[in-house]
Every structure is written in structure tokens, then in C-alpha cells.
Write an enzyme that holds these catalytic residues in place. Structure first.
Site, PDB file in Angstrom:
ATOM      1  N   GLU A  66     -63.870 -11.643  12.708  1.00 55.50           N
ATOM      2  CA  GLU A  66     -62.678 -12.142  11.998  1.00 55.50           C
ATOM      3  C   GLU A  66     -61.468 -12.302  12.920  1.00 55.50           C
ATOM      4  O   GLU A  66     -60.331 -12.345  12.452  1.00 55.50           O
ATOM      5  CB  GLU A  66     -62.325 -11.217  10.821  1.00 55.50           C
ATOM      6  N   HIS A 112     -57.836  -5.371   8.054  1.00 50.03           N
ATOM      7  CA  HIS A 112     -58.718  -6.001   7.065  1.00 50.03           C
ATOM      8  C   HIS A 112     -59.826  -5.032   6.695  1.00 50.03           C
ATOM      9  O   HIS A 112     -60.374  -4.339   7.558  1.00 50.03           O
ATOM     10  CB  HIS A 112     -59.324  -7.276   7.663  1.00 50.03           C
ATOM     11  N   HIS A 125     -62.989  -4.085   3.307  1.00 52.34           N
ATOM     12  CA  HIS A 125     -63.655  -4.441   2.052  1.00 52.34           C
ATOM     13  C   HIS A 125     -63.558  -3.263   1.095  1.00 52.34           C
ATOM     14  O   HIS A 125     -64.564  -2.859   0.505  1.00 52.34           O
ATOM     15  CB  HIS A 125     -65.128  -4.792   2.305  1.00 52.34           C
ATOM     16  N   TYR A 182     -44.722  -1.459 -11.080  1.00 50.25           N
ATOM     17  CA  TYR A 182     -43.616  -1.864 -10.190  1.00 50.25           C
ATOM     18  C   TYR A 182     -43.998  -1.853  -8.718  1.00 50.25           C
ATOM     19  O   TYR A 182     -43.405  -2.566  -7.902  1.00 50.25           O
ATOM     20  CB  TYR A 182     -42.376  -0.989 -10.443  1.00 50.25           C
ATOM     21  N   HIS A 203     -64.375 -11.330  -1.125  1.00 53.63           N
ATOM     22  CA  HIS A 203     -64.484 -10.825   0.241  1.00 53.63           C
ATOM     23  C   HIS A 203     -63.833  -9.454   0.425  1.00 53.63           C
ATOM     24  O   HIS A 203     -64.531  -8.467   0.657  1.00 53.63           O
ATOM     25  CB  HIS A 203     -63.890 -11.874   1.200  1.00 53.63           C
ATOM     26  N   TYR A 245     -34.048   0.984   4.092  1.00 57.58           N
ATOM     27  CA  TYR A 245     -32.935   0.936   5.039  1.00 57.58           C
ATOM     28  C   TYR A 245     -32.295   2.308   5.190  1.00 57.58           C
ATOM     29  O   TYR A 245     -31.307   2.457   5.903  1.00 57.58           O
ATOM     30  CB  TYR A 245     -31.873  -0.079   4.601  1.00 57.58           C
TER      31      TYR A 245
HETATM   32 ZN   LIG Z   1     -64.415  -8.998   5.957  1.00 56.41          ZN
END
Ligand SMILES: [Zn+2]
Length: 229
Positions: free
Chosen positions: A74, A93, A95, A114, A156, A211
Site C-alpha cells: 500500500e 492503515h 483492517h 460527538y 477494506h 490549543y
Molecule cells: Zn489494507
């Protein structure tokens, strides 16, 4: 290798192991990148995190050339997101089970809670499905990430962004938690959503908190403040 690069590689390995310990990771499906030099560092392809060492992390340039092991399949969306989003330095990333389950239905998660605001808007979008590793997937991810720090990937998984490794990991856990709560809430029917006005208030409040000004309105006597010694 500089001291700074060595340190970044070590912290990337630690973050990957935390993806295992927090339950985000399924097998070797996850991958992680961090901006570095004239490109970025990215996890190698198909290597379990418990045996991965700092030197296994791959150094990749913006043109897709790399040194060392083969990069994650990826790498393309990692590169494209880091190029398109100067506001973030880390792309994570995975799964993770609940985020992926919701993504399998191509559902964009609305402001049913929220905390959806922490991703930067009133929705956690789901990107259109495209084959893994392709430019089409990268393009779909960038579109879903517009003004957001996270998105789902249709059929995915999920992508979470951050200025730091810890921030991206925190975001990924938040995405997974919200997806889990959304799924549970949907058992009782589609939950109501917070209004755009309330979400604008939530997002402004979150910005004030990050902040360092505290979550409460200025000008009030009834605010939390550190006690004087
Ligand atoms: Zn993946």
C-alpha cells in the site's frame, strides 16, 4: 544512518507493536509510514511486527524508488497522502475489525456521537472500493480524507493520520471505537445525529482544548484551573 532516523525507525517499530497490543492489527494487514528526508519511511511488505527490526523499515523517495526491503503493497496511498497533506506526517492503515465491518457496508459514519468531530468534521467518510495497492484506491482515499484526519476504505479497512506516530495511533483507536459504538447503536435502529450547529460547537471546543486553553469558556469564573502553590 543519522541518530534521528534511527530513533524514528525505532519508534515506528514500537507503534506497529502497539497496533498489535491495542487489537487494531489483524495478521500482517496493517502498515505505517512517516515523513522523512526527501520522502518517507514505510513498513516492509508481509513482515510480522513482533520480528520486525528498525533496519527492516524501508526508505522510500517520492518517485517510488526505495532502498532495502520491499515496501508495503500500500506504499502508493501512503506516498500520495503524505504529498497531498502537509498538515500530517504519519499515515496508519489497518483492517481493525469494527471499522472494517462498517466499511463492508460502505457506510459513512454520521455524527451519532460527538467524538466523530475529532476526525475534523460531521462525518467519518467511507471511500469507494478499489483494488488494494492501486492508484484508484489512493485517489479514493484522498477524496474521503478531504478535511479529515481519518476515513474508512470500502470493503477494506481504515486510514488514520497524525502529526506524530502517537497521534495517528490514537486516531486509529478512536475510529475503531466509534465504529464499534455505531454498530452497537444501530442494533436499536439508525441512531439520531447531532445537528451541524452542535457539531460546529464541538469542533471549536476540541480546537480550544488542543490549543491548551482548556475546554471551558473564557471569561467565566467557573473554570478549571491549576491551584496556586
Ligand atoms: Zn489494507
Amino acid at each position: 544512518m543519522t541518530e534521528a532516523e534511527r530513533d524514528l525507525r525505532t519508534r515506528m517499530v514500537e507503534t506497529c507493536r502497539k497496533m498489535n497490543s491495542t487489537g487494531l492489527n489483524q495478521g500482517t494487514a496493517g502498515n505505517l509510514s512517516a515523513r522523512h528526508g526527501d520522502g518517507f519511511l514505510i513498513t516492509p511488505s508481509s513482515m510480522p511486527y513482533d520480528i520486525m527490526q528498525p533496519e527492516d523499515i524501508v526508505d522510500m523517495a517520492w518517485d517510488g524508488t526505495y532502498a532495502g526491503r520491499r515496501p508495503s503493497s500500500e506504499w502508493r496511498f501512503h506516498r500520495d497522502i503524505l504529498k497531498a497533506r502537509p498538515d500530517v506526517d504519519v499515515v496508519l492503515h489497518c483492517h481493525s475489525t469494527y471499522a472494517t465491518s462498517v466499511a463492508c457496508h460502505h457506510r459513512t459514519i454520521p455524527a451519532f456521537h460527538y467524538m466523530v468531530g475529532v476526525m475534523g468534521g460531521t462525518t467519518l467518510r467511507c471511500a469507494a472500493y478499489a483494488t488494494f495497492g492501486t492508484q484508484a484506491l489512493s485517489d479514493a482515499a484522498i477524496e474521503a480524507l478531504q478535511d479529515r484526519k481519518a476515513c474508512l476504505l470500502g470493503q477494506h479497512g481504515q486510514i488514520s493520520l497524525g502529526k506524530t506516530l502517537d497521534a495517528a495511533l490514537w486516531m486509529a483507536v478512536e475510529v475503531e471505537t466509534l465504529a464499534r459504538m455505531y454498530q452497537q447503536a444501530c442494533v436499536l435502529g439508525e441512531p439520531p445525529v447531532l445537528s451541524d450547529e452542535e457539531m460546529a460547537r464541538v469542533i471549536a471546543q476540541m480546537q480550544r482544548m488542543s490549543y491548551g486553553l482548556g475546554p471551558e469558556e473564557e471569561g467565566s469564573n467557573d473554570v478549571a484551573r491549576p491551584r496556586k502553590a
